[in-house]
Scaffold this active site. Structure first.
Site, PDB file in Angstrom:
ATOM      1  N   ASP A   1      17.742 -14.873 -17.604  1.00 34.53           N
ATOM      2  CA  ASP A   1      19.185 -14.889 -17.814  1.00 34.53           C
ATOM      3  C   ASP A   1      19.455 -15.066 -19.308  1.00 34.53           C
ATOM      4  O   ASP A   1      18.728 -15.807 -19.976  1.00 34.53           O
ATOM      5  CB  ASP A   1      19.823 -16.045 -17.023  1.00 34.53           C
ATOM      6  CG  ASP A   1      21.286 -15.813 -16.697  1.00 34.53           C
ATOM      7  OD1 ASP A   1      22.081 -15.605 -17.649  1.00 34.53           O
ATOM      8  OD2 ASP A   1      21.638 -15.854 -15.505  1.00 34.53           O
TER       9      ASP A   1
ATOM     10  N   SER B   1      24.630  -9.397 -14.464  1.00 35.11           N
ATOM     11  CA  SER B   1      25.877  -8.675 -14.762  1.00 35.11           C
ATOM     12  C   SER B   1      27.046  -9.642 -14.678  1.00 35.11           C
ATOM     13  O   SER B   1      27.068 -10.497 -13.786  1.00 35.11           O
ATOM     14  CB  SER B   1      26.123  -7.540 -13.766  1.00 35.11           C
ATOM     15  OG  SER B   1      27.368  -6.914 -14.030  1.00 35.11           O
TER      16      SER B   1
ATOM     17  N   TYR C   1      33.237  -2.021 -15.165  1.00 35.13           N
ATOM     18  CA  TYR C   1      32.408  -2.637 -14.121  1.00 35.13           C
ATOM     19  C   TYR C   1      32.070  -1.624 -13.031  1.00 35.13           C
ATOM     20  O   TYR C   1      30.916  -1.452 -12.653  1.00 35.13           O
ATOM     21  CB  TYR C   1      33.151  -3.834 -13.535  1.00 35.13           C
ATOM     22  CG  TYR C   1      32.363  -4.612 -12.505  1.00 35.13           C
ATOM     23  CD1 TYR C   1      31.202  -5.289 -12.868  1.00 35.13           C
ATOM     24  CD2 TYR C   1      32.786  -4.696 -11.187  1.00 35.13           C
ATOM     25  CE1 TYR C   1      30.483  -6.021 -11.931  1.00 35.13           C
ATOM     26  CE2 TYR C   1      32.075  -5.430 -10.244  1.00 35.13           C
ATOM     27  CZ  TYR C   1      30.917  -6.085 -10.615  1.00 35.13           C
ATOM     28  OH  TYR C   1      30.212  -6.805  -9.681  1.00 35.13           O
TER      29      TYR C   1
END
Length: 327
Positions: A34, A78, A148
């Site tokens: 991450d 994301s 997105y």
């Protein structure tokens, strides 16, 4: 026996952290990755003491190096809330495009099976209801949500290309609205927004007239669906979500009753391209995976409310993260 090794990107996020827990429980050696732009180490700090968990602070939009063998990859890196992806649109596109490309390249090099996290947003503001996997969607590529929606649509396309051209073992999950502990109160989605407002004694904000619908799936149910899909032999997209549909106005009223707040509902203009309806057709998940949700909305929302109530008081007033400018 040597445990299977799995890389989970977006590991410090809401879903990623729950996936880390599940695969640790299943006996895997978990590598969490991450860049912490929207994730939080607090979600996985309980795992750092375990010998079968490693953490890599890394942006998957850049080349990914993982030493040793790798059996599985779950690509969940994301931004996922409107507050995030509207503030960092380029980063959102990059993680969906470059990040997915890097993960697929790693899967090819390691001969690993990869599952990518797509979304019901690939259906846009749908013209069919409920949404099944063979519906191609109604998406505005140049609208604010396009960064997105189109990132996830590209993700699906490149994943299928790697499957057909390079014979990479791929899985694609289309995730519908999911909620549960470890969501951020300030991430802009309906459930944490309503509960946060109720806990702060604010009026609950509903956009539009509140007639737009959502279908909320509790996180434990979703994680089970992800696990089953990863272990299946099906390469095409599968919807995973709860088809129990409710209008946002009715949902706000449910939160008012649950929390006992005396606040009222206030209405604001509907954001551009906000979907009017959202309900998954989960026939494929039932047939292929033997999966369907088990946790009722009443039970799941109560558990989530208790989680939010237990947070330190400063979390209630915490503002969304400020993001650096991106190139």
């Amino acid at each position: 026996m040597t445990p299977k090794r799995i890389l989970i990107t977006g590991a410090a996020g809401f879903l990623g952290s729950h996936l880390c827990d599940r695969f640790i429980k299943e006996g895997f050696h978990v590598l969490g990755m991450d860049n912490l732009i929207t994730g939080d180490l607090k979600n996985i700090e309980h795992l750092f003491r375990l010998p079968n968990f490693e953490f890599y602070h890394h942006d998957v939009s850049k080349f990914i190096h993982v030493p040793g063998e790798l059996d599985y990859i779950l690509h969940f890196a994301s931004p996922a809330s409107p507050i995030d992806y509207l503030k960092i649109p380029i980063q959102t596109l990059k993680v969906g495009a470059l990040g997915t490309h890097n993960c697929l390249g790693l899967a090819k090099a390691k001969k690993a099976r990869i599952l990518v996290a797509s979304t019901s947003e690939v259906y846009g503001d749908p013209l069919v209801h409920p949404q099944s996997e063979d519906y191609w969607g109604n998406v505005n590529p140049v609208g604010p949500r396009g960064v997105y929606d189109e990132a996830k649509r590209f993700m699906e396309s490149i994943t299928m290309a790697y499957h057909t051209f390079h014979q990479v073992e791929t899985r694609i999950i289309r995730i519908f609205n999911t909620y549960g502990p470890r969501m951020r109160l300030n991430d802009g989605r309906a459930l944490p927004a309503f509960i946060g407002q109720a806990l702060r004694g604010e009026d609950l904000t509903v956009f539009g007239d509140g007639s737009q619908t959502r279908s909320f799936c509790y996180v434990d149910d979703l994680i089970e669906g992800i696990y089953r899909l990863l272990m299946s032999d099906y390469a095409y997209p599968v919807n995973v979500g709860n088809p129990d549909e409710i209008s946002l106005r009715e949902f706000a009223e449910e939160i008012i009753r649950l929390t006992g707040t005396t606040q009222k509902i206030v209405y604001k203009p509907l954001p551009t391209d906000d979907p009017k309806q959202r309900k998954p057709d989960i026939t494929k998940a039932k047939t292929l995976l033997g999966w369907e949700p088990k946790v009722s909305r009443a039970d799941g929302v109560r558990i989530t409310y208790e989680y939010f109530k237990s947070l330190p008081s400063e979390e209630l007033t915490k503002q969304p993260k400020e993001f650096k400018s991106l190139h």
